[in-house]
Design a protein around this motif. Structure first.
Motif, mmCIF file in Angstrom:
data_model
loop_
_atom_site.group_PDB
_atom_site.id
_atom_site.type_symbol
_atom_site.label_atom_id
_atom_site.label_comp_id
_atom_site.label_asym_id
_atom_site.label_seq_id
_atom_site.Cartn_x
_atom_site.Cartn_y
_atom_site.Cartn_z
ATOM 1 N N ALA A 86 5.524 35.814 27.211
ATOM 2 C CA ALA A 86 5.092 35.203 26.189
ATOM 3 C C ALA A 86 6.207 35.068 24.430
ATOM 4 C CB ALA A 86 3.655 36.171 25.298
ATOM 5 N N HIS A 87 6.947 36.147 24.748
ATOM 6 C CA HIS A 87 7.818 36.212 23.344
ATOM 7 C C HIS A 87 9.365 35.802 24.162
ATOM 8 C CE1 HIS A 87 5.612 37.642 19.990
ATOM 9 N NE2 HIS A 87 4.620 38.450 21.459
ATOM 10 N N GLN A 88 9.125 34.646 25.018
ATOM 11 C CA GLN A 88 10.530 34.612 25.996
ATOM 12 C C GLN A 88 12.418 34.230 24.824
ATOM 13 O OE1 GLN A 88 11.510 30.401 28.288
ATOM 14 N NE2 GLN A 88 10.863 31.872 29.465
ATOM 15 N N GLU A 89 12.000 33.783 23.444
ATOM 16 C CA GLU A 89 13.115 33.295 22.746
ATOM 17 C C GLU A 89 13.741 34.294 22.162
ATOM 18 O OE1 GLU A 89 14.614 30.357 19.540
ATOM 19 O OE2 GLU A 89 12.479 29.906 20.656
ATOM 20 N N ALA A 90 12.322 35.422 21.935
ATOM 21 C CA ALA A 90 13.390 36.516 21.383
ATOM 22 C C ALA A 90 13.960 37.243 22.436
ATOM 23 C CB ALA A 90 11.791 37.521 20.112
ATOM 24 N N CYS A 91 13.335 37.576 23.052
ATOM 25 C CA CYS A 91 13.474 38.799 23.991
ATOM 26 C C CYS A 91 14.460 38.275 25.314
ATOM 27 C CB CYS A 91 12.333 39.170 25.463
ATOM 28 S SG CYS A 91 11.306 39.600 24.665
ATOM 29 N N THR A 92 15.046 37.423 25.011
ATOM 30 C CA THR A 92 16.335 36.415 25.704
ATOM 31 C C THR A 92 17.555 36.266 24.829
ATOM 32 O OG1 THR A 92 14.309 34.588 27.142
ATOM 33 C CG2 THR A 92 17.042 34.231 27.528
ATOM 34 N N TYR A 93 17.394 35.876 23.604
ATOM 35 C CA TYR A 93 18.509 35.245 23.114
ATOM 36 C C TYR A 93 18.176 35.668 21.535
ATOM 37 C CZ TYR A 93 17.901 31.311 26.463
ATOM 38 O OH TYR A 93 18.172 30.158 27.769
ATOM 39 N N GLY A 94 17.088 37.128 21.650
ATOM 40 C CA GLY A 94 17.062 37.043 20.454
ATOM 41 C C GLY A 94 18.106 38.525 20.195
ATOM 42 N N GLU A 95 18.713 37.985 19.007
ATOM 43 C CA GLU A 95 19.623 39.592 17.964
ATOM 44 C C GLU A 95 18.815 41.299 18.574
ATOM 45 O OE1 GLU A 95 21.322 41.568 14.209
ATOM 46 O OE2 GLU A 95 19.872 39.710 13.891
ATOM 47 N N TYR A 96 19.964 42.147 18.995
ATOM 48 C CA TYR A 96 19.694 43.580 19.713
ATOM 49 C C TYR A 96 19.651 44.128 18.022
ATOM 50 C CZ TYR A 96 20.438 48.190 20.958
ATOM 51 O OH TYR A 96 20.156 49.116 20.615
ATOM 52 N N ARG A 97 19.157 45.249 17.434
ATOM 53 C CA ARG A 97 19.454 46.046 16.745
ATOM 54 C C ARG A 97 18.394 47.329 17.393
ATOM 55 N NH1 ARG A 97 17.221 43.434 11.069
ATOM 56 N NH2 ARG A 97 18.047 41.677 11.831
#
Length: 450
Positions: free
Chosen positions: A365-376
């Protein structure tokens, strides 16, 4: 264009074990065990939210599957080529990709080329297909010759991957798998000892099959980027994170896990940092995570890290049920037969099965954030760890707790807005850019921006 494997949720199957096949191939008639995977396991995995399967070893072998006899024939203990073709077709209908084991470093002693060497010795046309063949020495089988083996295992004979005939043979095998079975990728066994030129040439072969054909290598130690650079593989196994996941929880030390992530993606990774490593809590070669953890109640935070730290998550068959098996009991214990109907009816850890299903769907459901998102890192203490994955318009916050007591943490959010917990159905409006999360003992909480 994004590749399917960048956002995949993998399920790992060791078929000889799962299907209860004999550990020794005695020859004889084909036993059609594969339809159990096709008819029962595939619908289950699709329902659970898995969209990729790594399965292997598959091809005819003498014992454990990695001592190959015939690269173009499914092991008779599992079924035949038609069974596997039907499995792949059904998987594709359900939107599930299939990745198989590529055992290219070595063969079994029963492989035709090695048998020809034993028969014809120095006059064999295959005498240069293997490394270190010496007709002036001997081995444990008293063949009157010696040869290089994988880690001293006499039943695993090392190919000479610099020999053009060997490379052409294996590339033909790969083309056969692609054309005959329509597979979507290969997991390279023992990639840490494979010839780099061989892997680079193989990449060209597989890209000719499918532009999004995935190559992942088994690498335990070393600088992982060496296997990614120069157009070799797309990914490798993340054994560094695997070790940190259980030992960081056992020692109540989230700094170990956070340091591993920093090391991999800030220090070691360099020019290949855009690659997504293959993340896992256990597999067919290591102790089950429920056994490696001193407190199996930490399975929720462990899998939350597997799924949302940078990487491609994978679950080893049966571990979603909390199956236990320590490594010291041998490899067979790590690779048990499972009756799906029975374990679903008598599930020892239904809360973990449900949690992993939730993680699959949340990640989709949150594919973009979980795949390409910045890790912080949002918060890091020995017993609590909060991190986020975010893009410009989506954010997921993951909070894990290895303490025996509940904990409350306040963190700065990566994006302004209201966050939501689907499990507890609670909203968390950010106040001054912060939210406070209450974490259960040995648990995890995941919130997403609304």
């Amino acid at each position: 264009m994004a590749k399917w494997y960048e956002s995949a949720n993998f399920y790992h199957i060791y078929p000889i074990g799962l299907l209860g096949a004999p550990r020794v191939n005695e020859g004889g008639e084909v036993v059609h065990r594969f339809p159990v995977l096709t008819e029962k396991w595939l619908p289950y995995l699709e329902e659970e939210g898995f969209d990729a399967i790594y399965i292997g070893p598959l091809f005819e072998s003498t014992k454990h599957g990695y001592d190959t006899i015939d690269y173009k024939k499914v092991d008779r203990r599992l079924g035949d080529n038609g069974d596997f073709k039907e499995f792949v077709n059904k998987a594709h209908e359900l939107g599930i990709k299939i990745v198989v084991d590529g055992v290219f470093n070595h063969t079994g002693r029963d492989f035709f080329a090695f048998q020809d060497i034993l028969k014809n010795r120095g006059s064999s046309p295959y005498k240069d297909w293997y490394k270190g063949v010496n007709f002036g020495a001997n081995n444990a089988y008293n063949d009157g010759l010696s040869y290089d083996t994988w880690r001293g295992s006499g039943d695993l004979v090392n190919f000479n991957l610099k020999n053009p005939e060997v490379k052409n043979y294996l590339f033909d095998v790969i083309r056969f798998w692609g054309e005959e079975f329509d597979i979507d990728g290969i997991r390279l066994d023992c990639a840490d000892v494979l010839d780099f030129d061989f892997m680079r040439e193989m990449r060209g072969v597989t890209e000719g099959l499918k532009p999004d054909f995935w190559l992942m290598g088994e690498v335990i130690h070393g600088e992982y980027r060496r296997w990614i650079e120069d157009a070799r593989l797309h990914s490798v196994t993340n054994y560094e994170l695997w070790k940190g996941l259980y030992s960081g929880h056992n020692s109540h030390n989230y700094f170990e896990i956070a340091h591993t992530v920093r090391h991999l993606f800030d220090v070691q990774w360099g020019s290949a940092r855009g690659c997504r490593l293959y993340s896992f809590a256990d597999n067919h070669d290591v102790g089950r995570i429920a056994s490696n953890l001193q407190n199996p109640g930490h399975l929720k935070p462990v899998y939350s890290c597997v799924y949302f730290l940078p990487g491609i998550p994978s679950v080893y068959y049966g571990s979603e049920f909390g199956i236990k098996a320590p490594k010291e009991h041998g490899d067979d214990a790590l690779r048990p037969a499972i009756d799906l109907d029975e374990i679903l009816e008598n599930n020892p850890m239904p809360e973990i099965t449900a949690w992993i299903k939730y993680l699959n769907y949340l990640r989709m459901a949150h594919q973009e954030a979980c795949t390409y998102g910045e890790y912080r890192e949002l918060l890091l203490m020995n017993r609590q760890y909060v991190f986020s994955r975010s893009t410009g318009n989506d954010a997921v916050i993951v909070a894990v707790n290895n303490d025996d007591s509940d904990a409350s943490v306040t963190v700065q959010v990566p994006l302004q807005g209201c966050y939501y917990d689907y499990v507890d159905e609670i909203e968390y409006p950010a106040s001054d850019g912060k939210i406070t999360l209450n974490l259960p003992a040995g648990g995890a909480k995941i919130v997403v921006i609304k």
